[in-house]
Design a protein around this motif. Structure first.
Motif, mmCIF file in Angstrom:
data_model
loop_
_atom_site.group_PDB
_atom_site.id
_atom_site.type_symbol
_atom_site.label_atom_id
_atom_site.label_comp_id
_atom_site.label_asym_id
_atom_site.label_seq_id
_atom_site.Cartn_x
_atom_site.Cartn_y
_atom_site.Cartn_z
ATOM 1 N N VAL A 51 0.851 -1.189 0.000
ATOM 2 C CA VAL A 51 0.000 0.000 0.000
ATOM 3 C C VAL A 51 0.889 1.241 0.000
ATOM 4 O O VAL A 51 1.893 1.291 0.703
ATOM 5 N N GLN A 52 0.531 2.217 -0.830
ATOM 6 C CA GLN A 52 1.225 3.500 -0.853
ATOM 7 C C GLN A 52 0.452 4.489 -0.001
ATOM 8 O O GLN A 52 -0.776 4.390 0.132
ATOM 9 N N PHE A 53 1.174 5.457 0.558
ATOM 10 C CA PHE A 53 0.514 6.551 1.264
ATOM 11 C C PHE A 53 1.147 7.860 0.821
ATOM 12 O O PHE A 53 2.329 7.916 0.471
ATOM 13 N N ASN A 54 0.313 8.912 0.784
ATOM 14 C CA ASN A 54 0.741 10.211 0.272
ATOM 15 C C ASN A 54 0.120 11.318 1.095
ATOM 16 O O ASN A 54 -0.981 11.166 1.609
ATOM 17 N N GLY A 55 0.818 12.419 1.162
ATOM 18 C CA GLY A 55 0.334 13.591 1.894
ATOM 19 C C GLY A 55 1.510 14.424 2.329
ATOM 20 O O GLY A 55 2.413 14.717 1.536
#
Length: 176
Positions: A51-55
């Motif tokens: 899973v990728q996460f961005n912010g």
């Protein structure tokens, strides 16, 4: 992220994994006191989830489970949820096991991202974790500058599994 920051984030991810799986499986999960610095992250057999996460900060998490670890987590999770033993599947490649690993990863990541936000006041959101049964390793190369990679070893009874964390190079520096 700088090495100190990525190590702090990795520790939060360890704590989130332990808290989530202890509660959802009724077992006592352990993790190694050592973080490994690795050159790249990969999905490995038998069950992998990513899973990728961005912010405010960006990265990729991969969870790698042996067949035995995936089955023990699935079994413990389902029994804790009240499913009768007679209804459990026995093959790690079954959709039920793979879906359960994906759901557990989703819960772990939700807790981990909340813990980072609580500790650093930085927010990220994630996509839906993708879990698959594998017979060989797959290297993931995100179209991003994730330059810092860590591997964390976990154990559940006699089974081991791993989290691989890839983050962009950033340093968290308190303003206060």
């Amino acid at each position: 992220m700088g090495n100190q920051t990525v190590d702090q984030v990795a520790r939060l991810f360890c704590q989130a994994t332990k808290k989530t799986l202890d509660k959802s499986t009724g077992k006592n999960l352990k993790f190694a006191s050592t973080l490994q610095d690795i050159p790249k992250v990969s999905l490995k057999p038998a069950v992998g989830c990513f899973v990728q996460f961005n912010g405010d900060y960006n990265g990729l998490v991969i969870m790698n489970f042996t067949a035995g670890a995936a089955m023990e987590l699935y079994r413990s999770y389902m029994l804790t949820m009240g499913m009768p033993e007679s209804e459990l599947v026995s093959d790690y490649t079954s959709a039920e096991v793979v879906d359960t690993i994906g759901e557990m990863t989703n819960q772990i990541m939700g807790r981990a991202l909340r813990m980072v936000e609580s500790n650093y006041e930085l927010s990220s959101s994630m996509g839906q974790p993708k879990a698959i049964a594998l017979t060989s390793a797959i290297t993931l190369t995100p179209d991003a500058e994730y330059q810092v990679n860590r591997r964390i070893s976990f154990s559940l009874e006699t089974y081991r599994f791993y989290m691989e964390l890839s983050l962009e190079r950033t340093e968290f520096i308190p303003i206060k």
